[in-house]
Design a protein around this motif. Structure first.
Motif, PDB file in Angstrom:
ATOM      1  N   SER A  17       0.836  -1.203   0.000  1.00  0.00           N
ATOM      2  CA  SER A  17       0.000   0.000   0.000  1.00  0.00           C
ATOM      3  C   SER A  17       0.867   1.248   0.000  1.00  0.00           C
ATOM      4  CB  SER A  17      -0.897   0.015   1.240  1.00  0.00           C
ATOM      5  OG  SER A  17      -1.778  -1.089   1.253  1.00  0.00           O
ATOM      6  N   LEU A  18       0.264   2.311  -0.482  1.00  0.00           N
ATOM      7  CA  LEU A  18       0.959   3.597  -0.541  1.00  0.00           C
ATOM      8  C   LEU A  18      -0.089   4.695  -0.606  1.00  0.00           C
ATOM      9  CD1 LEU A  18       3.996   4.398  -0.720  1.00  0.00           C
ATOM     10  CD2 LEU A  18       3.669   4.592  -3.197  1.00  0.00           C
ATOM     11  N   THR A  19       0.220   5.822   0.005  1.00  0.00           N
ATOM     12  CA  THR A  19      -0.679   6.978  -0.070  1.00  0.00           C
ATOM     13  C   THR A  19       0.050   8.145  -0.717  1.00  0.00           C
ATOM     14  OG1 THR A  19      -1.910   6.307   1.907  1.00  0.00           O
ATOM     15  CG2 THR A  19      -2.095   8.597   1.213  1.00  0.00           C
ATOM     16  N   LEU A  20      -0.550   8.681  -1.747  1.00  0.00           N
ATOM     17  CA  LEU A  20      -0.016   9.854  -2.433  1.00  0.00           C
ATOM     18  C   LEU A  20      -0.758  11.105  -1.972  1.00  0.00           C
ATOM     19  CD1 LEU A  20       0.205   8.464  -6.079  1.00  0.00           C
ATOM     20  CD2 LEU A  20       1.891   8.295  -4.223  1.00  0.00           C
ATOM     21  N   SER A  21      -0.052  12.231  -2.022  1.00  0.00           N
ATOM     22  CA  SER A  21      -0.653  13.515  -1.667  1.00  0.00           C
ATOM     23  C   SER A  21      -0.533  14.482  -2.826  1.00  0.00           C
ATOM     24  CB  SER A  21       0.045  14.109  -0.440  1.00  0.00           C
ATOM     25  OG  SER A  21      -0.069  13.267   0.682  1.00  0.00           O
ATOM     26  N   CYS A  22      -1.513  15.356  -2.944  1.00  0.00           N
ATOM     27  CA  CYS A  22      -1.529  16.402  -3.963  1.00  0.00           C
ATOM     28  C   CYS A  22      -1.904  17.705  -3.270  1.00  0.00           C
ATOM     29  CB  CYS A  22      -2.529  16.056  -5.052  1.00  0.00           C
ATOM     30  SG  CYS A  22      -2.849  17.382  -6.240  1.00  0.00           S
ATOM     31  N   LYS A  23      -0.906  18.561  -3.065  1.00  0.00           N
ATOM     32  CA  LYS A  23      -1.122  19.829  -2.381  1.00  0.00           C
ATOM     33  C   LYS A  23      -1.427  20.909  -3.400  1.00  0.00           C
ATOM     34  CE  LYS A  23      -0.639  23.074   0.828  1.00  0.00           C
ATOM     35  NZ  LYS A  23      -1.640  23.278   1.910  1.00  0.00           N
ATOM     36  N   ALA A  24      -2.559  21.572  -3.221  1.00  0.00           N
ATOM     37  CA  ALA A  24      -2.973  22.640  -4.123  1.00  0.00           C
ATOM     38  C   ALA A  24      -2.678  24.000  -3.518  1.00  0.00           C
ATOM     39  CB  ALA A  24      -4.460  22.522  -4.429  1.00  0.00           C
ATOM     40  N   SER A  25      -2.336  24.955  -4.368  1.00  0.00           N
ATOM     41  CA  SER A  25      -2.180  26.339  -3.934  1.00  0.00           C
ATOM     42  C   SER A  25      -2.716  27.246  -5.034  1.00  0.00           C
ATOM     43  CB  SER A  25      -0.709  26.664  -3.630  1.00  0.00           C
ATOM     44  OG  SER A  25       0.093  26.454  -4.777  1.00  0.00           O
ATOM     45  N   GLY A  26      -3.235  28.394  -4.618  1.00  0.00           N
ATOM     46  CA  GLY A  26      -3.775  29.337  -5.582  1.00  0.00           C
ATOM     47  C   GLY A  26      -5.252  29.143  -5.881  1.00  0.00           C
ATOM     48  N   ALA A  75      -8.971  21.730   4.802  1.00  0.00           N
ATOM     49  CA  ALA A  75      -8.169  22.601   5.663  1.00  0.00           C
ATOM     50  C   ALA A  75      -6.713  22.634   5.203  1.00  0.00           C
ATOM     51  CB  ALA A  75      -8.257  22.132   7.107  1.00  0.00           C
ATOM     52  N   LYS A  76      -6.232  21.509   4.692  1.00  0.00           N
ATOM     53  CA  LYS A  76      -4.852  21.439   4.201  1.00  0.00           C
ATOM     54  C   LYS A  76      -4.781  21.661   2.699  1.00  0.00           C
ATOM     55  CE  LYS A  76      -3.266  18.290   7.837  1.00  0.00           C
ATOM     56  NZ  LYS A  76      -2.644  16.976   8.149  1.00  0.00           N
ATOM     57  N   ASN A  77      -5.942  21.821   2.058  1.00  0.00           N
ATOM     58  CA  ASN A  77      -6.007  21.994   0.604  1.00  0.00           C
ATOM     59  C   ASN A  77      -5.238  20.889  -0.115  1.00  0.00           C
ATOM     60  OD1 ASN A  77      -7.528  23.789  -0.981  1.00  0.00           O
ATOM     61  ND2 ASN A  77      -5.694  24.815  -1.731  1.00  0.00           N
ATOM     62  N   THR A  78      -5.470  19.678   0.330  1.00  0.00           N
ATOM     63  CA  THR A  78      -4.707  18.526  -0.162  1.00  0.00           C
ATOM     64  C   THR A  78      -5.657  17.368  -0.491  1.00  0.00           C
ATOM     65  OG1 THR A  78      -2.767  19.151   1.150  1.00  0.00           O
ATOM     66  CG2 THR A  78      -2.891  16.861   0.405  1.00  0.00           C
ATOM     67  N   VAL A  79      -5.369  16.730  -1.611  1.00  0.00           N
ATOM     68  CA  VAL A  79      -6.079  15.522  -2.036  1.00  0.00           C
ATOM     69  C   VAL A  79      -5.142  14.340  -1.863  1.00  0.00           C
ATOM     70  CG1 VAL A  79      -7.114  14.324  -4.004  1.00  0.00           C
ATOM     71  CG2 VAL A  79      -7.560  16.765  -3.648  1.00  0.00           C
ATOM     72  N   TYR A  80      -5.711  13.229  -1.435  1.00  0.00           N
ATOM     73  CA  TYR A  80      -4.930  12.020  -1.198  1.00  0.00           C
ATOM     74  C   TYR A  80      -5.418  10.884  -2.092  1.00  0.00           C
ATOM     75  CZ  TYR A  80      -3.877  14.642   3.043  1.00  0.00           C
ATOM     76  OH  TYR A  80      -3.487  15.619   3.915  1.00  0.00           O
ATOM     77  N   LEU A  81      -4.511   9.973  -2.382  1.00  0.00           N
ATOM     78  CA  LEU A  81      -4.879   8.750  -3.088  1.00  0.00           C
ATOM     79  C   LEU A  81      -4.278   7.584  -2.312  1.00  0.00           C
ATOM     80  CD1 LEU A  81      -6.326   7.629  -5.619  1.00  0.00           C
ATOM     81  CD2 LEU A  81      -4.066   7.513  -6.708  1.00  0.00           C
ATOM     82  N   GLN A  82      -5.148   6.861  -1.624  1.00  0.00           N
ATOM     83  CA  GLN A  82      -4.728   5.669  -0.893  1.00  0.00           C
ATOM     84  C   GLN A  82      -4.783   4.489  -1.860  1.00  0.00           C
ATOM     85  OE1 GLN A  82      -3.777   4.908   2.432  1.00  0.00           O
ATOM     86  NE2 GLN A  82      -3.507   2.822   1.684  1.00  0.00           N
ATOM     87  N   MET A  83      -3.645   3.831  -2.035  1.00  0.00           N
ATOM     88  CA  MET A  83      -3.566   2.725  -2.983  1.00  0.00           C
ATOM     89  C   MET A  83      -3.235   1.441  -2.238  1.00  0.00           C
ATOM     90  SD  MET A  83      -1.482   4.615  -6.073  1.00  0.00           S
ATOM     91  CE  MET A  83       0.029   4.733  -5.124  1.00  0.00           C
ATOM     92  N   ASN A  84      -4.097   0.470  -2.351  1.00  0.00           N
ATOM     93  CA  ASN A  84      -3.895  -0.828  -1.715  1.00  0.00           C
ATOM     94  C   ASN A  84      -3.783  -1.919  -2.774  1.00  0.00           C
ATOM     95  OD1 ASN A  84      -4.230   0.362   0.870  1.00  0.00           O
ATOM     96  ND2 ASN A  84      -6.454   0.119   0.732  1.00  0.00           N
ATOM     97  N   SER A  85      -3.239  -3.042  -2.358  1.00  0.00           N
ATOM     98  CA  SER A  85      -3.129  -4.200  -3.256  1.00  0.00           C
ATOM     99  C   SER A  85      -2.492  -3.822  -4.584  1.00  0.00           C
ATOM    100  CB  SER A  85      -4.512  -4.819  -3.494  1.00  0.00           C
ATOM    101  OG  SER A  85      -5.111  -5.195  -2.276  1.00  0.00           O
TER     102      SER A  85
END
Length: 124
Positions: A17-26, A75-85
């Motif tokens: 498993s792995l979790t990716l983050s996408c931080k947005a600004s603007g 609140a963190k202006n962030t999108v996550y992608l949790q990837m399993n298997s």
């Protein structure tokens, strides 16, 4: 103006498993959709998952349904992608992109902003 910055890519074993983050600004996430798009070597881009800005509705490609989960923290202006298997041979660069129109899209066309991507390598 706006910017997207991905993080979290790593080498992971098949089945892991792995979790990716996408931080947005603007811009804020509650008024725009964000789509995760991946590209494996030699392959076309593939839309993986999208989260709609207005109501947080989520969408997934058939290839990842049941294994990946998209979410966001306004609140963190962030999108996550949790990837399993994660599957063997599933290495790809994962990028997040902003869909500028109302609604949501799993297509990589028509995106207004792109991050530079983060590499996910799946190997034993």
């Amino acid at each position: 103006q706006g910017q997207l910055v991905e993080s979290g890519g790593d080498l992971v074993q098949p089945g892991g498993s792995l979790t990716l983050s996408c931080k947005a600004s603007g811009f804020t996430l509650d008024d725009t959709a964000i789509t995760w798009i991946r590209q494996a070597p030699g392959n076309d881009r593939e839309g993986v998952s999208c989260i709609r800005g207005s109501d947080g509705s989520t969408y997934y490609a058939d290839s990842v349904k049941g294994r990946f989960t998209i979410s966001r923290d306004n609140a963190k202006n962030t999108v996550y992608l949790q990837m399993n298997s994660l599957k063997p041979g599933g290495s790809a660069v994962y990028s997040c992109a902003r869909y500028p129109l109302d609604g949501a899209s799993l297509s990589h066309y028509g995106m207004s902003h792109w991050g530079k991507g983060t590499l996910v390598s799946v190997s034993s």
